[in-house]
Structures are given as structure tokens and as C-alpha cells.
Write an enzyme that holds these catalytic residues in place. Structure first.
Site, PDB file in Angstrom:
ATOM      1  N   ALA A 276       1.358  -1.047  -0.466  1.00  0.00           N
ATOM      2  CA  ALA A 276      -0.588   0.293  -0.281  1.00  0.00           C
ATOM      3  C   ALA A 276       0.784   1.244  -0.128  1.00  0.00           C
ATOM      4  CB  ALA A 276      -1.115   0.007   1.003  1.00  0.00           C
ATOM      5  N   ALA A 277       2.038   1.643   0.099  1.00  0.00           N
ATOM      6  CA  ALA A 277       3.051   2.488   0.926  1.00  0.00           C
ATOM      7  C   ALA A 277       2.864   3.168  -0.926  1.00  0.00           C
ATOM      8  CB  ALA A 277       3.737   2.407   1.353  1.00  0.00           C
ATOM      9  N   PRO A 278       2.928   4.368  -0.946  1.00  0.00           N
ATOM     10  CA  PRO A 278       3.263   4.958  -0.276  1.00  0.00           C
ATOM     11  C   PRO A 278       1.377   5.891   0.366  1.00  0.00           C
ATOM     12  CG  PRO A 278       3.446   6.598  -1.934  1.00  0.00           C
ATOM     13  CD  PRO A 278       3.628   4.748  -1.826  1.00  0.00           C
TER      14      PRO A 278
ATOM     15  N   ASP B 104      -1.194  -3.867  -5.583  1.00  0.00           N
ATOM     16  CA  ASP B 104      -0.304  -2.946  -7.208  1.00  0.00           C
ATOM     17  C   ASP B 104       0.926  -3.781  -6.344  1.00  0.00           C
ATOM     18  OD1 ASP B 104       0.080  -1.047  -7.901  1.00  0.00           O
ATOM     19  OD2 ASP B 104       0.493   0.395  -6.497  1.00  0.00           O
TER      20      ASP B 104
ATOM     21  N   CYS C 142       2.904  -1.257 -12.821  1.00  0.00           N
ATOM     22  CA  CYS C 142       3.752  -0.303 -13.407  1.00  0.00           C
ATOM     23  C   CYS C 142       4.738  -0.795 -14.329  1.00  0.00           C
ATOM     24  CB  CYS C 142       4.407   0.665 -12.039  1.00  0.00           C
ATOM     25  SG  CYS C 142       5.298   1.062 -11.388  1.00  0.00           S
TER      26      CYS C 142
END
Ligand code: SAM
Length: 421
Positions: free
Chosen positions: A95-97, A162, A215
Site C-alpha cells: 500500500a505505501a505511500p 499493486d 507499473c
């Protein structure tokens, strides 16, 4: 987009010359001067800015009016467009940031819960800061390995991975990312992604949705990682879709979803509590805490050590269970400590969208004064009422300050203080 290999990815980056346009995602409840700016086609709250301002010197940035986020990264808003997200339990496993976490928190609303997990402690602290600034009170931040989170078997409606990746989609924004790329790193990332996906899948409830994103452009880390999951859990997957996005959009992002069969027999299991962390607030404390909340009937108060927290009623038991089984570093709304029946408010309460603005006087500051406040420089007492004040600029909350006669005690967290010129 999903078809591109690293070389094509590089070629695309080179084709898309110049710096990536600056974009933000607007807060769902706070006004923002950019609400009329050009919209990001795939993200309803996304806006392109015509220039890159100094966000550090913008009080609205510190007030959480928007999140600075690449338009590409806002692609998940498009992926979830047809999905009922309000009131859901969402796991954001990497999750970060907090770019995606704040999006999920906006979509989940006050009856939903986002568990935002980050393995790296330093990055988790930044995540917790961003969650606090977003101020929706519906996020719990955990610092656990995916395998530790997997004790929550079949518990989440939506699980987002992610994944850490080789970052080919970042070549345009950060050209140094090109130098860090190697074929070996792609392979290492793919192995790690497979492991993370395996654990993520366990936490998804029957009928729930897994979102996998990176990404990067290469097949090994995108379709390849998903094929690994299909090979292991294929009979539990009812549908899976990769989202096409036309190369001309310039979206350096890959996303795919997989839905778990609704009646596949997978079980729902959470660990038995072995310790008590929450102490329900007493009657007197509740009366003092309720005074600070716009809709106190919707919230429940509890103490963790000597700090009081507020939780939306609908998620209280869930967060309590999480606190008892995982390493939770932030959850709900930290309200502060109570001394002699008076709350000494925590910064999180100033940022909470559900704060009762009538609880304390409001000190509205000019932009210059607001920046002085954010730098923790001395302030003229005249702008503040005696006692505790909510400090605002343009109506947006920045923090608390307490005036005692001619002295103003600035309660803005030292760790957030801005230091530039
Ligand atoms: N979702 C974030 C956002 O939108 O702001 C970006 C996440 S970034 C692409 C991937 C994250 O995964 C990093 O913060 C990294 O520390 C974390 N990570 C690295 N190794 C991991 C692992 N083995 N399991 C889970 N997360 C990991």
C-alpha cells in the site's frame, strides 16, 4: 498495453517525450480550487494541472484537499467503475505511500474498511501520515508480511495487489528507473509477485474480486504472474480480465481482475483473539469524546493504552479483531488523551472529515500565516481564541493550536513540519 515487452515499453517511453503531465486526485469531501480543471478520462476525481506548483507551499496540499498522483496510477478508478465498493472490506496488500489506499478509502465510504498493508516500516509510516491526512477514518494501516495477513482467510471483499515491480512504466517520470532495469530483476520481481498473489488469494472471500496491478509492461510480471495464479487456483477463478488501455493514453500501468467463485467451498476463517488491545471508553470519556464528533451516534470509542480512538460502528469489531491479530500501526481516528475529563486532541482529529467544527473555536489564517503555522514558526496570538483552536486556511483544517494568554502552542506534528525556504 499488456502485450508490450520491455523493449517496446522503452520505445513507448521514448515516443512519449517530455515530462509526464502533473495530475492530482481530488478528495471526495473537501473543496479544491482544481475541481474545474481538465479531467483525467479514466478517473472521475482526477485532474490535470497546467503547471506543477510547489505542493509543499500549498496549504491545501497539507489540508488533504487532493493527492498528487500520476494519471496512470489513477487507472484503478476505471477498473472499479462498475463495481459496488461502498461498505466493502478492502485489502490493499502493497500500500505505501498510499495513492491507491486513499482512492479505496474514498470509494469504500464510512461503512467500508480499507486495510492498508506495507511490509517496509519506513514506508508504512509515510502511508499512515497520508491516511491520516485523507481523514476518512475508515483505514487500518498494518505492517505485516503477506503470509501473516493470510491468516484472515476469505475475509475481504476486494483484495488489491499493486505489486513491487521492475517499474518500466516509471521510465518516463523517473529516467533513472531505466538504469535500474535488468532482465534478472524482472525475474526476481516475477517470483515475488507470484508469492504475494498466492497469499492475497487466500484472503479473498468467495465471490470477491482480486485486482492485480503493476507499473511495468513486460509479460512475465503481468500476464505471467497471473498465469501462475491460474495454474494454482484456476478452478476457484470464475472470470479474469486484463484491461486494455490504448497506448496513446500513455498509461504506464497494467491492471487485471480475477473473481473468486461464489460457491467454491473456500472457508472464511479469522484467528482467535489471544490478547486484548481495545478498552471501551467509559461513560464520562464517551461524553467528552462525542462532543468532538459531528455524528457521534455512528461511532464507537475505545482506548488503546492511554490514547482514545473513534471507529465507525459498522467496522468496530473488525478493527478490534485486526488489532488483536496483526501489527496495526494506525486505525480509525486517533482522538487524543483525556486529562481531567478534557480531551487533548490528536492531529488526526483535526484532519478527520467527521470532526464537529463547533467543538472548539476556529482560527482562520491567511496563506502566509498558514505557512508559518505549517513551519511551526511563532504566531501572533491575536488570531486565536484563548484555549484550543482548530486552525484553518480557506476553511480547510490544518491542525490544532492552543493559546494561553499571549503564547500560542502550535500542535502541528514535528514530523510533518515544512522546512523549505
Ligand atoms: N500501492 C502504492 C500506491 O499506490 O501508493 C504503491 C505500491 S508499490 C508499487 C509496491 C509496494 O510493495 C512497495 O511499497 C514495497 O515496499 C512493497 N513490497 C515490497 N516487497 C513486498 C513483499 N514481498 N510483499 C508485499 N509488499 C512488498
Amino acid at each position: 498495453m499488456a502485450e508490450l515487452g520491455p523493449e517496446e515499453g522503452r520505445a513507448l517511453c521514448e515516443a512519449l517525450e517530455g515530462p509526464a503531465p502533473t495530475s492530482v486526485r481530488l478528495h471526495p469531501q473537501r473543496p479544491c480550487r482544481w475541481s474545474g480543471a481538465e479531467a483525467v478520462p479514466w478517473s472521475p476525481a482526477g485532474r490535470y494541472l497546467t503547471e506543477r506548483p510547489s505542493f509543499t507551499l500549498d496549504p491545501a496540499f497539507h489540508a488533504g484537499a487532493y493527492y498528487v498522483q500520476e494519471a496512470s496510477s489513477q487507472f484503478l478508478a476505471h477498473v472499479l467503475a462498475g463495481e459496488e465498493v461502498a461498505g466493502k472490506r478492502i485489502l490493499d496488500l502493497c500500500a505505501a505511500p498510499g495513492g491507491k489506499t486513499t482512492l479505496y478509502a474514498s470509494l469504500a465510504g464510512s461503512d467500508g474498511l480499507v486495510v492498508a498493508n506495507e511490509v517496509n516500516r519506513q514506508r508504512a509510516a509515510v502511508l499512515a501520515d497520508n491516511v491520516r491526512k485523507w481523514g476518512l477514518g475508515n483505514v487500518a494501516v498494518t505492517v505485516n508480511e503477506p503470509a501473516q495477513i493470510a491468516v484472515l482467510e476469505g475475509w475481504f471483499d476486494i483484495v488489491a495487489v499493486d505489486a513491487p515491480c521492475s517499474g518500466e512504466g516509471m521510465f518516463r517520470k523517473t529516467p533513472e528507473a531505466r538504469d535500474e532495469w535488468s532482465e534478472n530483476n524482472v525475474k526476481i520481481c516475477a517470483v515475488r509477485q507470484a508469492e504475494i498473489l498466492r497469499e492475497a488469494w487466500k484472503t479473498l472471500r468467495p465471490g470477491g474480486l482480486l485486482i492485480y496491478s503493476t507499473c511495468t509492461f513486460n509479460r512475465l510480471e503481468n500476464e505471467g504472474s497471473l498465469e501462475g495464479l491460474l495454474a494454482e487456483a484456476g478452478e476457484e477463478i470464475v472470470e479474469s480480465t486484463a484491461f486494455d488501455c490504448p497506448p496513446e493514453w500513455g498509461v504506464g500501468f497494467f491492471a487485471a481482475v480475477a473473481r473468486k467463485v461464489p460457491d467454491g467451498g473456500s472457508r472464511v476463517r479469522v484467528p482467535k483473539s489471544r490478547r486484548t488491545i481495545f478498552t471501551p471508553a467509559g461513560r464520562r470519556e464517551c461524553a467528552e469524546l462525542a462532543r468532538w464528533i459531528a455524528e457521534p451516534g455512528r461511532m464507537r470509542f475505545a482506548a488503546v493504552a492511554d490514547v482514545y480512538y473513534a471507529y465507525y460502528e459498522s467496522q468496530y469489531e473488525a478493527v478490534k479483531m485486526l488489532a488483536e491479530s496483526l501489527r496495526v500501526i494506525a486505525s480509525g481516528v486517533a482522538m487524543g488523551q483525556i486529562f481531567k475529563e478534557r480531551l487533548k486532541p490528536d492531529h488526526a482529529l483535526a484532519m478527520f472529515c467527521g470532526l464537529n467544527r463547533r467543538a472548539v473555536p476556529v482560527a482562520e489564517l491567511s496563506e502566509e500565516e498558514a505557512l508559518r503555522f505549517l513551519r511551526k514558526q511563532e504566531a501572533a496570538a491575536a488570531a486565536f481564541a484563548e484555549g484550543m483552536n482548530l486552525v484553518t486556511h480557506g476553511g480547510a483544517a490544518l491542525g490544532f493550536a492552543k493559546r494561553i494568554q499571549n503564547r500560542v502552542n502550535n500542535m502541528y506534528p514535528n514530523s510533518l513540519r515544512i522546512f523549505n525556504l
